[in-house]
Enzyme design. Structure first.
Site, short mmCIF file in Angstrom:
data_model
loop_
_atom_site.label_atom_id
_atom_site.label_comp_id
_atom_site.label_asym_id
_atom_site.label_seq_id
_atom_site.Cartn_x
_atom_site.Cartn_y
_atom_site.Cartn_z
N ASP A 160 -19.92 -30.50 -3.19
CA ASP A 160 -20.84 -30.30 -2.08
C ASP A 160 -20.08 -30.41 -0.75
O ASP A 160 -18.92 -30.01 -0.67
CB ASP A 160 -21.96 -31.35 -2.18
CG ASP A 160 -23.29 -30.87 -1.63
OD1 ASP A 160 -23.35 -30.52 -0.44
OD2 ASP A 160 -24.28 -30.85 -2.38
N HIS A 191 -25.49 -32.95 3.72
CA HIS A 191 -26.04 -32.29 2.53
C HIS A 191 -25.58 -32.98 1.24
O HIS A 191 -26.38 -33.28 0.35
CB HIS A 191 -25.63 -30.82 2.53
CG HIS A 191 -26.30 -29.98 1.51
ND1 HIS A 191 -25.78 -29.79 0.24
CD2 HIS A 191 -27.45 -29.26 1.55
CE1 HIS A 191 -26.59 -28.98 -0.44
NE2 HIS A 191 -27.61 -28.65 0.33
N SER A 346 -31.33 -27.00 -3.67
CA SER A 346 -30.29 -28.04 -3.57
C SER A 346 -30.85 -29.42 -3.87
O SER A 346 -30.14 -30.29 -4.38
CB SER A 346 -29.70 -28.07 -2.15
OG SER A 346 -28.68 -27.14 -2.00
#
Length: 400
Positions: A160, A191, A346
């Site tokens: 990620d 994120h 996600s």
């Protein structure tokens, strides 16, 4: 003489058939100019691979001299060997690319493109509901019921934007692995910290005792390339082997983009090496068969559901999906001790990665059977899942 001509013609035709292929992108908007992934033929020895790379480095250097030391094409950046799948990536000029194509040891060349994180929209003051939903067969419950093994002794590679490994959510169970994106060994966008918090955070996590390893492949803009992503996968497989955790390892990939044969092959090779691979299906409300890495063979692709058990309007769909999981308005950790809410596939994928970690620790199930086991446990709850798409919603088998 006629027989000789036939043999020569056959060999010439065979050479054409065996020539390496330069793949085209389905649209050029995501292309990284001058950057490529070079994939070698199956079964090539390590010595032949190194010989080829050294040979092409000489060609690249000679071409650079002819360009009066123009360094815009700077050669090999990463080399890969993922369970026997060998490749390398970097920047090469057109003449060098032609020389690479002419080498019979090369299978194909894929232009590099950008891939993006699949969770960006945030909404303040949204409820956190995903943990309750995956531990009950019906919606509306907010308590989270899970096996006490909680993913203990399972390693999850968070491929990620990096992870804030010092965040209190991880209680010292997160470590930094590798950076294949840029020169900043931090999560600049949050994120990766958010997805990792859903996987293994003490408050927001599904597998509250699992270990997290940060594998950074997305930069401050939430973007990464084929080469960097494959480098992250390659590093994780090697790390798993060196630390004897193959068969007890999960990799979460909450990003994607257009089809990449090279990334898909790398991901499938990691699966064969004993890593359970989870991928977000994508946020374009389209068939996930045309999204990488969700379309890779052996990868467990995950769509996003809402609190009302609907397919999230943004979620990709299609026969490649294994299951849906909560992905709308999900609270989790953010860098510097913070928290925030995001939506996207996600956010759905790490719920599956967390359940996989718990199943490995509680049922001692092999990674090769995990996706099927997750589908067996899941409940038929998703309304309007999409054409040729499962209606299964992630469930951890708590009995509630």
């Amino acid at each position: 003489m006629a027989r000789i001509n036939v043999v020569v013609s056959f060999l010439a035709a065979l050479a054409v058939v065996q020539a390496a292929q330069l793949l085209n992108l389905d649209g050029q908007k995501d292309a990284v100019p001058g950057s490529y992934v070079v994939v070698m033929n199956d079964g090539l020895s390590g010595l032949d691979f190194e010989s080829h790379v050294k040979s092409m480095a000489k060609v690249q250097k000679a071409n650079a001299l002819k360009r009066d030391f123009d360094n815009t094409a700077d050669g090999v950046k990463f080399k890969y060997n993922i369970n026997g799948w060998q490749a390398y990536s970097g920047k090469f000029d057109n003449k060098t690319i032609q020389s690479i194509l002419d080498d019979p040891r090369v299978n194909y060349i894929e232009p590099q493109r950008t891939f993006r994180a699949f969770g960006w929209v945030t909404q303040d003051n949204a409820p956190s509901w995903g943990l309750g939903r995956i531990s009950h067969t019906s919606r509306g419950r907010m308590d989270y019921v899970y096996d006490s093994s909680a993913g203990e002794n399972v390693t999850v590679y968070s491929v990620d934007s990096g992870v804030d490994i010092s965040h209190p959510e991880f209680e010292g169970r997160a470590i930094w692995g590798v950076n294949a994106a840029d020169n900043s060994d931090v999560d600049q966008i949050g994120h990766g910290t958010h997805t990792s918090g859903t996987i293994a955070g003490k408050t927001y996590g599904v597998a509250k005792m699992a270990k997290i390893v940060a594998v950074k492949v997305l930069d401050a803009g939430g973007q990464g390339t084929n080469g960097g992503i494959i480098q992250g996968i390659n590093w994780a497989v090697n790390h798993a082997r060196q630390n004897n955790v193959t068969g007890k390892a999960v990799m979460n990939m909450s990003f994607g983009g257009g089809l990449s044969r090279a990334i898909n092959e790398a991901a499938s090779s990691a699966v064969r090496a004993g890593i359970f691979m989870v991928a977000a299906a994508g946020n374009n409300n389209e068939d996930a068969r045309y999204t990488t890495p969700a379309s890779a063979r052996g990868v467990c692709a995950v769509g996003a559901s809402t609190q009302n058990d609907l397919k999230a309007r943004f979620s990709n769909w299609g026969p490649t999906l294994a299951v849906y999981a909560p992905g709308d308005r999900i609270w989790s950790a953010m860098p510097d001790g913070g928290r925030d809410v995001m939506r996207g596939t996600s956010m759905a994928a790490p719920h599956v990665a967390g359940v996989a970690a718990v199943l490995i620790s509680s049922e001692k199930i092999g990674t090769d059977r995990l996706c099927e086991r997750i589908k067996e446990l899941s409940v038929s709850s998703i309304q309007s899942p999409g054409a040729d798409t499962t209606d299964k919603l992630l469930y951890n088998g708590s009995g509630q």
